[in-house]
Design a protein around this motif. Structure first.
Motif, PDB file in Angstrom:
ATOM      1  N   LEU A  44       0.847  -1.194   0.000  1.00 41.11           N
ATOM      2  CA  LEU A  44       0.000   0.000   0.000  1.00 41.11           C
ATOM      3  C   LEU A  44       0.882   1.243   0.000  1.00 41.11           C
ATOM      4  O   LEU A  44       2.020   1.212   0.467  1.00 41.11           O
ATOM      5  CB  LEU A  44      -0.894   0.024   1.247  1.00 41.11           C
ATOM      6  CG  LEU A  44      -1.792  -1.174   1.505  1.00 41.11           C
ATOM      7  CD1 LEU A  44      -2.552  -0.977   2.810  1.00 41.11           C
ATOM      8  CD2 LEU A  44      -2.766  -1.386   0.349  1.00 41.11           C
ATOM      9  N   LYS A  45       0.328   2.337  -0.509  1.00 38.78           N
ATOM     10  CA  LYS A  45       0.997   3.630  -0.419  1.00 38.78           C
ATOM     11  C   LYS A  45      -0.036   4.687  -0.056  1.00 38.78           C
ATOM     12  O   LYS A  45      -1.230   4.517  -0.296  1.00 38.78           O
ATOM     13  CB  LYS A  45       1.686   4.001  -1.737  1.00 38.78           C
ATOM     14  CG  LYS A  45       2.955   3.215  -2.009  1.00 38.78           C
ATOM     15  CD  LYS A  45       3.686   3.744  -3.247  1.00 38.78           C
ATOM     16  CE  LYS A  45       4.997   3.012  -3.462  1.00 38.78           C
ATOM     17  NZ  LYS A  45       5.739   3.550  -4.651  1.00 38.78           N
ATOM     18  N   GLY A  46       0.454   5.785   0.521  1.00 39.18           N
ATOM     19  CA  GLY A  46      -0.443   6.814   1.020  1.00 39.18           C
ATOM     20  C   GLY A  46      -0.456   8.083   0.181  1.00 39.18           C
ATOM     21  O   GLY A  46       0.478   8.375  -0.569  1.00 39.18           O
ATOM     22  N   ILE A  47      -1.547   8.817   0.324  1.00 39.20           N
ATOM     23  CA  ILE A  47      -1.686  10.163  -0.238  1.00 39.20           C
ATOM     24  C   ILE A  47      -2.160  11.072   0.880  1.00 39.20           C
ATOM     25  O   ILE A  47      -3.085  10.719   1.629  1.00 39.20           O
ATOM     26  CB  ILE A  47      -2.698  10.192  -1.397  1.00 39.20           C
ATOM     27  CG1 ILE A  47      -2.187   9.371  -2.584  1.00 39.20           C
ATOM     28  CG2 ILE A  47      -2.984  11.639  -1.839  1.00 39.20           C
ATOM     29  CD1 ILE A  47      -3.195   9.240  -3.721  1.00 39.20           C
ATOM     30  N   MET A  86     -14.167   0.756 -10.780  1.00 36.70           N
ATOM     31  CA  MET A  86     -13.263   1.194  -9.721  1.00 36.70           C
ATOM     32  C   MET A  86     -11.820   1.274 -10.209  1.00 36.70           C
ATOM     33  O   MET A  86     -11.258   0.294 -10.680  1.00 36.70           O
ATOM     34  CB  MET A  86     -13.375   0.255  -8.516  1.00 36.70           C
ATOM     35  CG  MET A  86     -14.648   0.491  -7.721  1.00 36.70           C
ATOM     36  SD  MET A  86     -14.869  -0.644  -6.314  1.00 36.70           S
ATOM     37  CE  MET A  86     -13.479  -0.191  -5.293  1.00 36.70           C
ATOM     38  N   LEU A  87     -11.244   2.463 -10.090  1.00 30.63           N
ATOM     39  CA  LEU A  87      -9.841   2.682 -10.427  1.00 30.63           C
ATOM     40  C   LEU A  87      -8.953   2.494  -9.214  1.00 30.63           C
ATOM     41  O   LEU A  87      -7.752   2.220  -9.349  1.00 30.63           O
ATOM     42  CB  LEU A  87      -9.652   4.087 -11.004  1.00 30.63           C
ATOM     43  CG  LEU A  87     -10.450   4.404 -12.267  1.00 30.63           C
ATOM     44  CD1 LEU A  87     -10.234   5.864 -12.680  1.00 30.63           C
ATOM     45  CD2 LEU A  87     -10.063   3.459 -13.397  1.00 30.63           C
ATOM     46  N   ALA A  88      -9.544   2.674  -8.034  1.00 28.61           N
ATOM     47  CA  ALA A  88      -8.799   2.459  -6.787  1.00 28.61           C
ATOM     48  C   ALA A  88      -9.781   2.235  -5.655  1.00 28.61           C
ATOM     49  O   ALA A  88     -10.821   2.889  -5.583  1.00 28.61           O
ATOM     50  CB  ALA A  88      -7.899   3.654  -6.476  1.00 28.61           C
ATOM     51  N   SER A  89      -9.445   1.299  -4.790  1.00 27.02           N
ATOM     52  CA  SER A  89     -10.148   1.140  -3.511  1.00 27.02           C
ATOM     53  C   SER A  89      -9.253   1.764  -2.448  1.00 27.02           C
ATOM     54  O   SER A  89      -8.023   1.601  -2.493  1.00 27.02           O
ATOM     55  CB  SER A  89     -10.384  -0.343  -3.204  1.00 27.02           C
ATOM     56  OG  SER A  89      -9.163  -1.068  -3.223  1.00 27.02           O
ATOM     57  N   VAL A 107      -0.997   1.225  -8.151  1.00 27.07           N
ATOM     58  CA  VAL A 107      -1.853   2.219  -8.832  1.00 27.07           C
ATOM     59  C   VAL A 107      -1.671   3.605  -8.216  1.00 27.07           C
ATOM     60  O   VAL A 107      -2.272   4.580  -8.685  1.00 27.07           O
ATOM     61  CB  VAL A 107      -3.345   1.805  -8.789  1.00 27.07           C
ATOM     62  CG1 VAL A 107      -3.542   0.441  -9.414  1.00 27.07           C
ATOM     63  CG2 VAL A 107      -3.914   1.861  -7.373  1.00 27.07           C
ATOM     64  N   HIS A 108      -0.858   3.693  -7.180  1.00 28.73           N
ATOM     65  CA  HIS A 108      -0.707   4.932  -6.413  1.00 28.73           C
ATOM     66  C   HIS A 108      -0.285   6.115  -7.270  1.00 28.73           C
ATOM     67  O   HIS A 108      -0.908   7.183  -7.242  1.00 28.73           O
ATOM     68  CB  HIS A 108       0.308   4.690  -5.292  1.00 28.73           C
ATOM     69  CG  HIS A 108       0.734   5.911  -4.546  1.00 28.73           C
ATOM     70  ND1 HIS A 108       1.836   6.661  -4.914  1.00 28.73           N
ATOM     71  CD2 HIS A 108       0.211   6.516  -3.451  1.00 28.73           C
ATOM     72  CE1 HIS A 108       1.975   7.669  -4.067  1.00 28.73           C
ATOM     73  NE2 HIS A 108       1.001   7.615  -3.185  1.00 28.73           N
ATOM     74  N   GLU A 109       0.768   5.957  -8.058  1.00 29.04           N
ATOM     75  CA  GLU A 109       1.287   7.069  -8.849  1.00 29.04           C
ATOM     76  C   GLU A 109       0.247   7.580  -9.842  1.00 29.04           C
ATOM     77  O   GLU A 109       0.039   8.791  -9.980  1.00 29.04           O
ATOM     78  CB  GLU A 109       2.551   6.635  -9.590  1.00 29.04           C
ATOM     79  CG  GLU A 109       3.189   7.753 -10.405  1.00 29.04           C
ATOM     80  CD  GLU A 109       4.470   7.316 -11.103  1.00 29.04           C
ATOM     81  OE1 GLU A 109       5.052   8.140 -11.844  1.00 29.04           O
ATOM     82  OE2 GLU A 109       4.889   6.154 -10.911  1.00 29.04           O
ATOM     83  N   GLY A 110      -0.430   6.656 -10.522  1.00 30.49           N
ATOM     84  CA  GLY A 110      -1.432   7.055 -11.500  1.00 30.49           C
ATOM     85  C   GLY A 110      -2.629   7.743 -10.874  1.00 30.49           C
ATOM     86  O   GLY A 110      -3.160   8.720 -11.422  1.00 30.49           O
ATOM     87  N   GLY A 129       2.185  10.463   0.141  1.00 28.62           N
ATOM     88  CA  GLY A 129       2.285  10.198   1.576  1.00 28.62           C
ATOM     89  C   GLY A 129       3.397   9.251   1.960  1.00 28.62           C
ATOM     90  O   GLY A 129       3.580   8.959   3.150  1.00 28.62           O
ATOM     91  N   THR A 130       4.150   8.741   0.979  1.00 28.45           N
ATOM     92  CA  THR A 130       5.226   7.805   1.291  1.00 28.45           C
ATOM     93  C   THR A 130       6.574   8.500   1.470  1.00 28.45           C
ATOM     94  O   THR A 130       7.568   7.851   1.766  1.00 28.45           O
ATOM     95  CB  THR A 130       5.368   6.752   0.173  1.00 28.45           C
ATOM     96  OG1 THR A 130       5.744   7.401  -1.050  1.00 28.45           O
ATOM     97  CG2 THR A 130       4.060   6.012  -0.045  1.00 28.45           C
TER      98      THR A 130
END
Length: 347
Positions: A44-47, A86-89, A107-110, A129-130
Motif C-alpha cells: 500500500l501507499k499513502g496520499i 473502480m480505479l482504486a479502492s 496504482v498509487h502514482e497514476g 504520503g510515502t
C-alpha cells in the motif's frame, strides 16, 4: 524502504518490490492463527490531502460521504471511472487537519496524478504520503491490550481511529489495525510491539486476513474492471447512495436500484497444487469458453493450497462449478464470507 530493511534484518522476511516476502509463505500465514503479527504494508501507499476546500474536493470525487466522516472515524471509499468502474479502492481517515488515503502501491502514482488533475483552482494540496511516512498492519486476538502496552492509541471500534504524536491508528475490524506513522517513529513502535510478542510477518499474511474479512484491494491487474457492488463495496460501507454526484455515480446508483448486478465477490479455496495470481480468469461449464470472473486477492492457505477473493458470475457461484485458468483448470470451492451477500437491491 531502508527502515523495513533495517527492521527485518535477521528475520526470514525481506522486501521485494511492493511485497514483504517470506521463505515459507504458508507457515507465515499460519502464524496469524497462532498469535499476534505485524506486517509492513509496502503493498500500500499513502496520499496526503490538505487545504481549505479539501473536504468538498474529496467528497465530489469519491464514492463515500466524506462530509459526514467524523474526526475519529475512517471509511472505505473508491475513485471510479466515468463508467463506474473502480480505479482504486481506498482507506480514508482524518489526519493533521486534512485527510490521508491508503491504496494499492501499483496504482498509487497514476491515481495521485489523476486526482491532481481535478484540483485546478481549488484550495487543495495533494502529496505523496510515502515521502516521510510508513504503514504497518497489526493483527492480534487481544488487540486493545497489545496496542495499549505498546503506548499506541486504542480505537474503540472498527472503522474508528486514534491519534497521538503524529501517529494514526485505524481499526479495521475486531483484530486488525493499520498504523500510519512518521518513518522516524517506526523503529520505536516496532520495538514496543515486539515486546508484546507481536511477530513480523509478510504481505501474504495480510492478504490472507483481507480474504477472511472480505476486504478487496483494487490493484493494477483488476483496475477499471468492476463496479463497486461487484466487489461488495456497498456491503462493507464503501458507498453512499445519499450523497451527490461523483465520477461514475450514475452507473453505481443504477446498478443498485435497478437490480442488474450479475457478478459478486466471493471467497474461494483451492487445493495444494493450485498456482494462482491476482488477475487470473475463472471459468464455468455453463459459460463454456467465456471467462466468468477474475481473482482479486490471493494468499496461501495456512494448511496448504490457496484462498482468494474473486469476482464471478452469480449464476456460476450458485452452480458451484468454478475452474481456474480454463474450463479444464483446477476446480475451486466456495468458502464463507463474514457478511451476507443476500442483500436486497436498492437498500
Amino acid at each position: 524502504m531502508t527502515i523495513w530493511n533495517t527492521l527485518l534484518d535477521g528475520t526470514s522476511l525481506r522486501v521485494e518490490g511492493n511485497r514483504i516476502v517470506s521463505d515459507d509463505a504458508s507457515a507465515d500465514v499460519a502464524n496469524v492463527r497462532k498469535g499476534a503479527v505485524m506486517v509492513p504494508l509496502v503493498h500500500l501507499k499513502g496520499i496526503e490531502a490538505q487545504g481549505e476546500e479539501v473536504t468538498d474536493f474529496l467528497h465530489n470525487l469519491f464514492s463515500n460521504d466524506v462530509k459526514k466522516l467524523s474526526a475519529d472515524s475512517a471509511q472505505w471509499t473508491s475513485f471510479n471511472s466515468p463508467k463506474g468502474r473502480m480505479l482504486a479502492s481506498m482507506l480514508l481517515w482524518h489526519a493533521d487537519g486534512g485527510y490521508r488515503l491508503a491504496l494499492a502501491a501499483d496504482v498509487h502514482e497514476g491515481i495521485l496524478k489523476k486526482l491532481r488533475m481535478f484540483v485546478l483552482r481549488a484550495k487543495v494540496a495533494l502529496k505523496d504520503g510515502t515521502e516521510d511516512r510508513v504503514l504497518l498492519g497489526v493483527s492480534s486476538d487481544v488487540l486493545a491490550e497489545c496496542l495499549a502496552k505498546a503506548n499506541l492509541p486504542v480505537p474503540a471500534a472498527p472503522m474508528k481511529c486514534g491519534q497521538r504524536n503524529g501517529v494514526s491508528v485505524i481499526r479495521l475490524d475486531a483484530k486488525r489495525v493499520v498504523i500510519d506513522a512518521p518513518t522516524g517513529a517506526m523503529a520505536d513502535i516496532w520495538s514496543q510491539l515486539q515486546a508484546q510478542s507481536v511477530a513480523p510477518a509478510g504481505t501474504a499474511a495480510w492478504n490472507w486476513l483481507d480474504v477472511q474479512n472480505g476486504i478487496p484491494l483494487v490493484t493494477e491487474a483488476t483496475q477499471d474492471d468492476f463496479v463497486a457492488q461487484m466487489l461488495n463495496y456497498e456491503l462493507i460501507g464503501g458507498v453512499s447512495f445519499k450523497k451527490g454526484c461523483y465520477p461514475g455515480q450514475e452507473i453505481v446508483a443504477r446498478t443498485q436500484y435497478l437490480g442488474k448486478l450479475k457478478k459478486r465477490m466471493y471467497h474461494l479455496q483451492g487445493p495444494g497444487n493450485t498456482d494462482a495470481k491476482v488477475g487470473d480468469e475463472l471459468f464455468a461449464p455453463a459459460f463454456e469458453d467465456q471467462a466468468i470472473g477474475k481473482l482479486v486477492t490471493v494468499a496461501p492457505a495456512p494448511n496448504g493450497g490457496v484462498e482468494a477473493l474473486a469476482v464471478l458470475q452469480i449464476q456460476a457461484a450458485e452452480e458451484g462449478q468454478i475452474f481456474l485458468g480454463s474450463p479444464a483448470g483446477t476446480k475451486l470451492r466456495l468458502a464463507a464470507l463474514p457478511y451476507s451477500l443476500d442483500v436486497a437491491q436498492g437498500q
